[in-house]
Design an enzyme around this catalytic site. Structure first.
Site, mmCIF file in Angstrom:
data_model
loop_
_atom_site.group_PDB
_atom_site.id
_atom_site.type_symbol
_atom_site.label_atom_id
_atom_site.label_comp_id
_atom_site.label_asym_id
_atom_site.label_seq_id
_atom_site.Cartn_x
_atom_site.Cartn_y
_atom_site.Cartn_z
ATOM 1 N N TRP B 101 0.844 -1.207 0.000
ATOM 2 C CA TRP B 101 0.000 0.000 0.000
ATOM 3 C C TRP B 101 0.868 1.241 0.000
ATOM 4 O O TRP B 101 2.049 1.211 0.346
ATOM 5 C CB TRP B 101 -0.979 -0.033 1.181
ATOM 6 C CG TRP B 101 -0.453 0.370 2.520
ATOM 7 C CD1 TRP B 101 -0.598 1.579 3.141
ATOM 8 C CD2 TRP B 101 0.283 -0.457 3.448
ATOM 9 N NE1 TRP B 101 -0.001 1.557 4.384
ATOM 10 C CE2 TRP B 101 0.547 0.328 4.597
ATOM 11 C CE3 TRP B 101 0.746 -1.781 3.419
ATOM 12 C CZ2 TRP B 101 1.243 -0.167 5.707
ATOM 13 C CZ3 TRP B 101 1.443 -2.265 4.515
ATOM 14 C CH2 TRP B 101 1.684 -1.460 5.637
ATOM 15 N N ASP B 120 5.859 -4.819 2.908
ATOM 16 C CA ASP B 120 5.995 -5.728 4.052
ATOM 17 C C ASP B 120 7.197 -6.645 3.857
ATOM 18 O O ASP B 120 7.602 -6.908 2.720
ATOM 19 C CB ASP B 120 4.730 -6.599 4.177
ATOM 20 C CG ASP B 120 3.557 -5.803 4.762
ATOM 21 O OD1 ASP B 120 3.810 -4.748 5.381
ATOM 22 O OD2 ASP B 120 2.408 -6.249 4.586
#
Lengths: 411, 178, 178, 411
Positions: B101, B120
């Site tokens: 994101w 991540d």
């Protein structure tokens, strides 16, 4: 189990010396106790409640904890990696969950399943393998739903391609996967209907045939402004109307009934004064509804706009139709989420942030050493309130160490 | 995930809510639309070839392992700097998730708004240190590009197991008059 | 697993170790040998048939979910009473481990020494509540019958996953003159 | 990964508005940063250390945490169910562990493996499947060992039948399982020799052939009184001598060298006064040795006899040959276990019980609400001391929430 005893060797010696000789305490008369396993009593309305979640950072060991009407531990389910959802399918006398496993804990082959547990014995009954694509959300809402007749389960996928897996619980089989490009979380709308929210503010209707296969998919027109006033996915249902709270702290009452979907009503959660005083929606699982009294419960707090997901300090209770505020419950402890039971004397359950020390100690540590120091002692527990007057009934046992839970939910 | 909230702690220690800490400034909202198809093909160029050269040096100060660090304005997770990595590098043995994101944060050092990619690091259990949740510009999962309420590791090679999050600067914007 | 130890807490809060709590009485040591082969064949009789009748009522008082309850004198784990079970029953959905370790505890109510079987409940992750570690008569794992440093679930149907421990009275001894 | 982009639908719109135009901040000139993955620097003597364990109650998600010479996090390994052991096989540049997995987390088919990780990248290299019988101990000692040449790994089994699995790390294969009736934990005794402790106070020699198969098994005579003065399994090795501490607080120096095993020396840890003053051994992993200075470190505390496994408050340092006490280190925090690094300026690492609040607050809570209240805030962290003078060097970062670790161990 191999023949245990023979291989243990004769090195140890048993001397049961001078076992007692007195009435029924003589060895011959003494009847040893026997270990057994509990079965849950039948739930005839007791206000039990679940608390569950992915147990981050130990996210491979998700758990669901069951508490009794006094907040004492009743049982537990171990539910796999990044655990999101549990549904009590009362007509089936089964607890249904969506679970993920890796062959070597955090690596190896991924397997996603819908799991079925016996609701009395909490034993694992069966599993239905689904495509290994289940969305792992931080919020547990809208990712997993049953049809109103509890025959089919729908699981929301994200890889990041968006789709939904459909499972037939009666036949214990995966039915099919349906693509939902641009749309994601789902909300039930009758026996064979669901609506997913799409990124542009419209909804996608997913209509199932009797056998659970997808009959039609249809996009509705836009019902909300997806940029400036988007809907939080943590919505609550009364009848065929889902109540969403939005980024600008409005309530959108969206009726979803089979083929029809419409914005029934829209009202503001806050008055102008309250908005000026920085009252905003708060927490993650921040709405609940009591169907019988047509009331909507929303978790609120005072904070800046970007803190709209931080824990709430109050629960405001509204008439779901008129939007009139009927109660303002100041919480004993800040909460991440809440739910309300559907009984006549309903209870409000909150998932609390608990600092296990006198408030003045906590304040002192916060002021002298800041937030990160106090965070070291943070634990979780639940509160139960009388939903009709906000009276605090009890704190539950603590959620055991081992990782965070993210939802509280009535039995 | 519980920090930055405890400003209210003293507020809630006693029911009569005395606020002890100041209210933080309102961050200017920047609208940011992402074309479903349009943006994704853009994303890969961030990954390979185009980065042969040295990344542009960005003037910044403060502790990158502090949740309030300017880059972390839309992060939700463990700061990799506390786990054996840094704001742009994953701890040893974990895999960078390429799909992630996006947020936009104002750099107090030069007043510019930068586009941050919160990749991540995946493949091991949660790092567990420096949990940090800030939601500036955060959107729901049905608008995934700016949503930090999603485990983006599930799009990585290592799949679900989430370890920690990076804050990688991948773009810069004209400093709009504040 | 850390309780009963914190008597020393105040002792260690400051280096000069001011003890604030009294020293607990010395429990009388009872030697207890178990024949490797001998005892095990005995064990099964505790499991089936022989228990058709009602267990002998034992005079006891106090909170069975308190670590200091008399039955728990050689326990190491979570007390099942805090997990949805009781001192003799496993929480719903877990399996009793028939092979377990044995302790001998004095019942303050009647001064008798009872043989306690600490059957584990297995098949789910740790209950996590009421952790309790007491080591009266505890022996190392190479003398397993009295060792609480071993996961006895590994001998159960459900295998390794340990949930909590029971304290089941399976025998009584002549009250030796204290 | 399915072709992600096509299925995402064209509903969202990209407007990169007014991207900056200023020196190298113009979009064309701006070079984005790139995410990468760290590799550990080469260890040329830095005092790194591990802390690891079964993360109870989330025992399905065992972890090993690596810390640098300042106590900061360097890396982590996720190591499966009821994790007990990690060994740094320095000659192989590999970290070796014994791990257990279930196909559905806490249920389903059990698989035990020996896992091999690259010691620089901390990536998983390979696994060797072994019989699903690995003993799950609360104490991590004696359950897993390598031959001195780091070619073979031995895993102690318990079902409750007792046996040992032998694994060839060079060929990456399980060699065989050997029954060890009545005997269990193992201690290395040269290139192809091990000794297990037996319930009657004797030892069982397990001699391996060059290819790792078992050549002979031989029981020694009794070396200790297994009832009144049994040996704790947490022993430490200097050369070919293993130093055990016993239930009556004696040290048994047992030389294990190929075919020979003998009780070399036995001395008391405590003087008569100290014994009268209730000084006892404490903690779980309660011995350590510094080979170069021939010193034995033992975790001690004052307590009743049955509290011999409760956390220690001091570390006593002895000359391993004479038993002369050379140091008494009062610990900053009570500790479950400790180890010493083998460098010239050795460090003593302790696994602490940490209460994250000022000591007076903790004492107040302990006195007013008792032990169980203070237990709610208990966390874990490590301390590093200068092993030569007991000076406290630092506290490590906290062990993250998520469950207990049971061992600290130099790199």
């Amino acid at each position: 189990m191999s023949s245990i005893f023979t291989s243990l060797g004769a090195s140890l010696l048993l001397i049961i010396s001078n076992v007692a000789i007195a009435e029924n305490f003589s060895p011959e008369k003494f009847v040893p106790e026997k270990a057994s396993t509990e079965i849950l009593p039948e739930n005839t309305g007791q206000e039990w409640f679940w608390s569950y979640g992915f147990r981050m950072p130990s996210a491979a060991d998700g758990q669901a904890f069951l508490f009794d009407e006094h907040g004492k531990r009743l049982g537990q389910l171990s539910t796999g990696f990044w655990f999101n959802n549990l549904i009590n399918a009362k007509s089936r006398n089964e607890i249904i969950t969506a679970e993920t496993y890796f062959s070597r804990g955090t690596r190896g082959e991924r397997t996603d399943i819908v799991s079925v547990y016996n609701a009395r014995s909490l034993t694992h009954k069966k599993e239905i393998i689904i495509p290994p694509k289940r969305m792992n959300g931080v919020k547990n809402n809208g990712l997993f739903a049953l049809t109103d007749d509890e025959r089919f389960a729908l699981v929301v996928n994200y890889t990041p391609a968006q789709s939904i897996s459909i499972v037939d619980l009666d036949r214990g089989e995966f039915v099919e996967e349906v693509e939902t490009p641009g749309c994601s979380v789902i909300y039930g709308a009758g026996k064979r209907n669901f609506y997913a929210i799409c990124g542009n503010g419209s909804f996608m209707q997913i209509k199932l045939a009797e056998d659970g296969t997808v009959e039609t998919r249809k996009r509705s027109e836009k019902l909300f402004n997806a940029v400036d006033d988007f809907l939080s996915i943590a919505a609550s249902r009364i009848g065929n109307t889902w109540y969403f709270v939005s980024r600008q702290y409005n309530v959108y009452a969206i009726r979803m009934d089979g083929d029809d979907i419409e914005l029934e009503n829209k009202w503001s959660l806050v008055t102008d004064e309250e908005r000026a005083d920085n009252w905003t929606i708060a927490g993650l699982d921040h709405t609940a509804a009591h169907e019988a009294s047509n009331q909507l419960f929303v978790l609120m707090h005072q904070g800046e706009a970007h803190q709209f997901e931080e824990p709430g300090t109050e629960v405001w209770v509204f008439d779901a139709s008129t939007g009139e505020k009927q109660q303002q419950i100041v919480l004993e402890e800040m909460s991440l989420g809440m739910k309300v039971s559907q009984t006549e004397a309903p209870r409000l359950y909150t998932l609390n942030i608990h600092i296990p020390m006198p408030a003045l100690f906590a304040a002192w540590i916060f002021i002298t050493e800041g937030e990160s120091e106090i965070m070291k002692s943070v634990r979780q527990r639940m509160s139960a309130y009388d939903a009709t007057n906000g009276e605090h009934l009890f704190f539950s046992d603590l959620i055991p160490t081992g990782g965070m839970v993210m939802s509280v939910q009535p039995w | 995930m519980l920090n930055n909230w405890l400003d209210k702690l003293t507020e809630n220690t006693t029911r009569n809510r005395a606020r002890l800490t100041s209210r933080r400034g309102f961050l200017q909202k920047i609208g940011f639309f992402m074309l479903g198809i349009g943006v994704y093909p853009l994303m890969p160029i961030f990954r390979n070839g185009a980065f042969a050269e040295e990344a542009t040096k960005i003037p910044e100060s403060g502790d990158p392992n502090d949740c309030n660090y300017w880059r972390h304005c839309a992060i939700d997770g463990f700061l990799c700097g506390c786990c054996g990595g840094s704001v742009t590098s994953c701890p040893p043995g974990t895999v960078v998730s390429d799909i992630t994101w996006i947020g936009t944060c104002r750099n107090p050092e030069d007043g510019r708004d930068y586009v941050i990619s919160y990749n991540d690091c995946c493949g091991k259990s949660g790092c567990g240190s420096c949990g940090c949740q800030r939601d500036e510009g955060d959107t729901p999962v049905y608008r995934p590009q700016n949503s930090n309420n999603l485990n983006w590791c599930s799009g990585s090679q290592a799949d679900v197991p989430y370890h920690c999050s990076l804050s990688v600067v991948i773009g810069v914007k004209e400093p709009t008059p504040s």
